[in-house]
Design a protein around this motif. Structure first.
Motif, PDB file in Angstrom:
ATOM      1  N   LEU A  80     -10.248  -3.842  -8.955  1.00 32.08           N
ATOM      2  CA  LEU A  80      -9.386  -2.879  -9.636  1.00 32.08           C
ATOM      3  C   LEU A  80      -8.109  -3.563 -10.101  1.00 32.08           C
ATOM      4  O   LEU A  80      -7.486  -4.303  -9.331  1.00 32.08           O
ATOM      5  N   GLU A  81      -7.756  -3.329 -11.372  1.00 28.97           N
ATOM      6  CA  GLU A  81      -6.466  -3.797 -11.882  1.00 28.97           C
ATOM      7  C   GLU A  81      -5.506  -2.615 -11.925  1.00 28.97           C
ATOM      8  O   GLU A  81      -5.854  -1.542 -12.404  1.00 28.97           O
ATOM      9  N   ILE A  82      -4.296  -2.825 -11.437  1.00 28.15           N
ATOM     10  CA  ILE A  82      -3.267  -1.783 -11.498  1.00 28.15           C
ATOM     11  C   ILE A  82      -1.959  -2.409 -11.960  1.00 28.15           C
ATOM     12  O   ILE A  82      -1.747  -3.621 -11.823  1.00 28.15           O
ATOM     13  N   ALA A  83      -1.119  -1.584 -12.527  1.00 34.18           N
ATOM     14  CA  ALA A  83       0.206  -2.030 -12.967  1.00 34.18           C
ATOM     15  C   ALA A  83       1.231  -1.015 -12.492  1.00 34.18           C
ATOM     16  O   ALA A  83       0.934   0.184 -12.385  1.00 34.18           O
ATOM     17  N   ASN A  84       2.445  -1.477 -12.208  1.00 38.92           N
ATOM     18  CA  ASN A  84       3.490  -0.540 -11.798  1.00 38.92           C
ATOM     19  C   ASN A  84       4.451  -0.274 -12.952  1.00 38.92           C
ATOM     20  O   ASN A  84       4.263  -0.771 -14.074  1.00 38.92           O
ATOM     21  N   GLN A  85       5.499   0.509 -12.674  1.00 37.78           N
ATOM     22  CA  GLN A  85       6.414   0.934 -13.729  1.00 37.78           C
ATOM     23  C   GLN A  85       7.163  -0.229 -14.371  1.00 37.78           C
ATOM     24  O   GLN A  85       7.586  -0.160 -15.526  1.00 37.78           O
ATOM     25  N   SER A  86       7.325  -1.312 -13.636  1.00 36.97           N
ATOM     26  CA  SER A  86       8.039  -2.467 -14.194  1.00 36.97           C
ATOM     27  C   SER A  86       7.119  -3.384 -14.993  1.00 36.97           C
ATOM     28  O   SER A  86       7.570  -4.417 -15.512  1.00 36.97           O
ATOM     29  N   GLY A  87       5.820  -3.053 -15.083  1.00 37.09           N
ATOM     30  CA  GLY A  87       4.890  -3.855 -15.871  1.00 37.09           C
ATOM     31  C   GLY A  87       4.177  -4.931 -15.093  1.00 37.09           C
ATOM     32  O   GLY A  87       3.391  -5.696 -15.664  1.00 37.09           O
ATOM     33  N   ARG A  88       4.397  -5.006 -13.805  1.00 41.53           N
ATOM     34  CA  ARG A  88       3.708  -6.012 -12.982  1.00 41.53           C
ATOM     35  C   ARG A  88       2.245  -5.610 -12.830  1.00 41.53           C
ATOM     36  O   ARG A  88       1.927  -4.491 -12.460  1.00 41.53           O
ATOM     37  N   VAL A  89       1.336  -6.559 -13.128  1.00 43.61           N
ATOM     38  CA  VAL A  89      -0.100  -6.309 -13.062  1.00 43.61           C
ATOM     39  C   VAL A  89      -0.693  -7.125 -11.922  1.00 43.61           C
ATOM     40  O   VAL A  89      -0.388  -8.315 -11.770  1.00 43.61           O
ATOM     41  N   VAL A  90      -1.538  -6.468 -11.131  1.00 45.89           N
ATOM     42  CA  VAL A  90      -2.240  -7.170 -10.057  1.00 45.89           C
ATOM     43  C   VAL A  90      -3.695  -6.750 -10.088  1.00 45.89           C
ATOM     44  O   VAL A  90      -4.052  -5.703 -10.639  1.00 45.89           O
ATOM     45  N   HIS A 143       1.624  -0.908   3.364  1.00 46.06           N
ATOM     46  CA  HIS A 143       3.021  -1.333   3.207  1.00 46.06           C
ATOM     47  C   HIS A 143       3.205  -2.025   1.862  1.00 46.06           C
ATOM     48  O   HIS A 143       4.178  -1.773   1.133  1.00 46.06           O
ATOM     49  N   TRP A 144       2.246  -2.902   1.508  1.00 47.72           N
ATOM     50  CA  TRP A 144       2.331  -3.609   0.226  1.00 47.72           C
ATOM     51  C   TRP A 144       2.244  -2.629  -0.937  1.00 47.72           C
ATOM     52  O   TRP A 144       3.010  -2.722  -1.909  1.00 47.72           O
ATOM     53  N   LEU A 145       1.305  -1.665  -0.869  1.00 45.79           N
ATOM     54  CA  LEU A 145       1.107  -0.724  -1.969  1.00 45.79           C
ATOM     55  C   LEU A 145       2.355   0.125  -2.194  1.00 45.79           C
ATOM     56  O   LEU A 145       2.748   0.373  -3.337  1.00 45.79           O
ATOM     57  N   ALA A 146       2.987   0.556  -1.108  1.00 45.78           N
ATOM     58  CA  ALA A 146       4.207   1.368  -1.241  1.00 45.78           C
ATOM     59  C   ALA A 146       5.298   0.577  -1.951  1.00 45.78           C
ATOM     60  O   ALA A 146       5.992   1.095  -2.836  1.00 45.78           O
ATOM     61  N   GLU A 147       5.448  -0.680  -1.587  1.00 41.03           N
ATOM     62  CA  GLU A 147       6.446  -1.522  -2.257  1.00 41.03           C
ATOM     63  C   GLU A 147       6.084  -1.731  -3.722  1.00 41.03           C
ATOM     64  O   GLU A 147       6.957  -1.719  -4.594  1.00 41.03           O
ATOM     65  N   PHE A 148       4.794  -1.925  -4.007  1.00 42.70           N
ATOM     66  CA  PHE A 148       4.353  -2.159  -5.376  1.00 42.70           C
ATOM     67  C   PHE A 148       4.653  -0.949  -6.258  1.00 42.70           C
ATOM     68  O   PHE A 148       5.135  -1.082  -7.383  1.00 42.70           O
ATOM     69  N   VAL A 149       4.369   0.249  -5.743  1.00 42.70           N
ATOM     70  CA  VAL A 149       4.605   1.469  -6.516  1.00 42.70           C
ATOM     71  C   VAL A 149       6.096   1.788  -6.592  1.00 42.70           C
ATOM     72  O   VAL A 149       6.555   2.430  -7.538  1.00 42.70           O
TER      73      VAL A 149
END
Length: 682
Positions: A80-90, A143-149
């Motif tokens: 799965l590829e996801i991106a956050n509000q700042s445009g970071r893609v993982v 913990h990582w996902l919360a920081e990412f979002v």
């Protein structure tokens, strides 16, 4: 937050774009796999009620059908590829099936979009999910996902009084309405496994970034500290009670619950008994010390030398024993009387409680407009249930009977008085029992002393007085026990001043937080939520009743009508409209105010209950505006292709489509062992 997968034969074509994304699969199992794979890759499958297994189809876990052939799945993964509000893609990867190797609780994370590459890069970081600590520790994926979002998950109170994070699974139902449970009510799929108090309310407060969320989090931390301090106070007091029991005494003037004032007035002390008489531990020590000094000042006499004095002591001890036994019998009678009184009080309390409940129920029925609610209309007293005659002795004298409200007030006052008497009686019984124990103990000491006095009187005349020796030993031993108890008491009692001080601070802070009114920003967000909810309901074709009668409850933030949740009195299709409108309103509030909404909304089969096509079109039309605000909405449907084609003609959207005969999972090659490598999967 945005979601995407790779185009092509390896998986679903889910565009990585803002706006409305329509997943149109003419195969409901494939659609379910696509959406649930997103949740599985994020380690949040507990929102499906799954505990130990992946909430995915057998095609990913056990068996894959390829035409007329069936293949056992040796190994499968979700990417799965996801991106956050700042445009970071993982890019995320999690194992679904396969023995050995990497555990399903591990999620690999690569920076950037890697699914389009021929091979996966080596540089990834692994996190654990679905295991204790995954939401709190740095190595945990939660913990990582919360920081990412960009979520700072608050600590919330559980039903057992402990604190835990507001887990991401509890937030998902505010922006992911899944097909099996999601359309049965607002936030219907919220998991209860975490035991969080008012979890749906807490989720809305966090998603809207309400100030009350922070206030409640602080308040719950203070309440937990208050509970811990109360337990510490009780534990410390219990330690002192143990010390008091060692010297056959009781604790006095130390409150059972924390108090702000310390030391209390009068000062705390240990009460013990000296020869069956109540006295303080300090006074008992002084008496024993004086007695021991007197005994040590003279030599131990022989039996002959002490015979006359011992005879007098024997006579005195015998008389004192008779008095002690008489007191004991009197105290036993008094104790039995108090127990009888206690039983009568408890019976009276039960009767008053029953009468109070009956009168309150009668008042409730009267307030609701019921007719003939008073038993007096049937010639029966509503309290004592006795028959009431049509005529009393004097028909010219009108006696005023108490009304139902006066009855309730009178019975409530009676119950309060009886509760106090009940507590006093229990305390009296406990005090009597302590006095009886002290008298019994004193009687036993007198009997032992009498035995030694008799033995000394009949012993050899030149032998040391056995009674005198025993008196010294008993006095010295008792004095040593009492001094040790006093030292322990003084050591432990020093724990109370800091507890009392911290209790005062906690109560002041709690009072300040509880008196804190809802902020203007919170009220504005609720008003915006209500406004957008009502306009969405209107656009979506809601017609169960006029929308002017709908309100947003400021306690749980649910839409209500006449005090009841809106979903209880509407048609099945209107319930779907309510849920869709509420989720849409939450998404849209983030366009006006800063919130914690991820900017992502997933709706699985929103055309539930055969909703009219024109209303479904209005829902999709409104959701398509998400692209103007940098938000993404994913809608999955398995409706008829020609109907969807016509419906989406004028609605801006991106689209992924799969025909009836196609499968979401396709083999990319067959190994010699005849197992299928499914490749990356959405």
């Amino acid at each position: 937050m945005r979601a995407s997968t790779i185009n092509g034969e390896y998986g679903a074509d889910l565009p990585f774009t803002d706006g409305l994304v329509l997943i149109h699969l003419h195969n409901t199992r494939g659609k379910s796999t696509a959406l649930k794979s997103i949740i599985y890759a994020l380690g949040l499958e507990r929102m499906f009620g799954q505990i130990n297994v992946a909430p995915l189809t057998p095609a990913m876990t056990t068996r894959l059908t390829d035409g007329e052939n069936e293949w056992d799945v040796a190994e499968s993964w979700v990417y799965l590829e996801i991106a956050n509000q700042s445009g970071r893609v993982v890019t995320l990867r999690r194992k679904v099936a396969g023995e050995g190797g990497q555990d399903r609780r591990v999620i690999d994370v690569w920076e950037g979009s890697v699914l389009s590459q021929d091979s996966l890069p080596q540089a990834s970081k692994s996190y654990f999910a679905r295991d204790p600590g995954s939401a709190q520790r740095e190595a945990g994926f939660g913990h990582w996902l919360a920081e990412f979002v960009g979520w700072d998950l608050p600590q919330v109170m559980q039903h057992d009084g402990s604190l835990c994070p507001l887990y991401a699974e509890c937030l998902m139902p505010t922006f992911f309405i899944e097909q099996s449970q999601g359309w049965t009510g607002i936030q219907a799929a919220t998991p209860k496994v975490f035991g969080i108090r008012q979890v749906e309310k807490k989720a809305i407060e966090f998603i809207l970034a309400m100030d009350v969320c922070k206030t409640d989090s602080e308040k719950e931390k203070l309440e937990q500290e208050t509970d811990e301090l109360t337990k510490q106070w009780s534990t410390t007091r219990t330690q002192l009670e143990v010390i008091a029991r060692v010297v056959k005494g009781a604790l006095r003037e130390i409150p059972h619950s924390p108090q702000a004032q310390w030391p209390p007035v009068p000062a705390p002390f240990v009460e013990t008994f000296q020869e069956g008489i109540e006295t303080s531990l300090d006074e008992a020590i002084r008496i024993d010390q004086a007695a021991l000094e007197r005994l040590d000042s003279v030599e131990i006499p022989t039996a002959d030398e002490a015979s006359n004095e011992l005879a007098d002591q024997l006579s005195e001890a015998t008389e004192e024993l008779a008095k002690a036994e008489s007191i004991w019998r009197s105290l036993e009678d008094e104790l039995e009387g108090e127990k009888v009184n206690l039983g009568a009080l408890e019976t009276r309390l039960a009767t008053v409680e029953e009468d109070l409940v009956r009168n309150k129920d009668t008042k409730k029925l009267r307030d609701f407009g019921a007719a003939n609610t008073l038993s007096i209309t049937n010639h029966e007293c509503p309290t004592c249930r006795q028959q009431i005659q049509d005529a009393l002795l004097s028909q010219t004298f009108e006696q005023e009977v108490m009304g139902i409200d006066e009855n309730i007030a009178y019975l409530a006052a009676q119950r309060q008085t009886l509760d106090k008497i009940h507590a006093q009686t229990n305390r009296a019984i406990a005090a009597l029992q302590r006095r009886i124990d002290a008298v019994v103990n004193h009687s036993n000491e007198l009997r032992a002393r009498i035995r030694y006095l008799k033995r000394t009187l009949v012993s050899s005349g030149i032998a040391p007085s056995e009674a005198a020796v025993r008196e010294r030993v008993v006095t010295d031993q008792r004095l040593s026990e009492r001094i040790n108890a006093k030292e322990e008491f003084e050591r432990i009692i020093h724990a109370f001043p800091p507890l009392a001080k911290r209790w005062t601070e906690l109560q002041a802070n709690l009072k300040k937080l509880k008196s804190k009114e809802r902020t203007k920003d919170d009220l504005n967000k609720l008003a915006e939520l209500f406004s957008r909810f009502i306009t969405a309901l209107s656009e979506f074709g809601f017609d169960s009743f006029p929308l002017e009668t709908v309100k947003i409850d400021h306690e749980n933030y649910r839409p209500k009508r006449e005090g009841f949740d809106l979903g209880y009195s509407v048609s099945a299709s209107d319930l779907v409209r309510i849920i869709a409108a509420y989720a849409t309103a939450l998404l849209e509030v983030a366009r006006t105010y800063p919130t914690n909404h991820p900017g992502l909304l997933l709706l699985d089969e929103p055309r539930q209950q055969n909703m009219q096509w024109k209303d479904f079109a209005e829902i999709l039309k409104r959701l398509s505006r998400a692209g103007e605000f940098g938000q993404q909405v994913i809608v999955a449907t398995s409706d008829r292709p020609e109907a969807i084609e016509e419906l989406m003609r004028d609605i801006p959207h991106s689209r992924m489509e799969l025909n009836y005969d196609d499968r979401l999972l396709k083999p990319v090659g067959i190994r010699e062992t005849f197992t299928v490598n499914t490749g990356p999967e959405a």
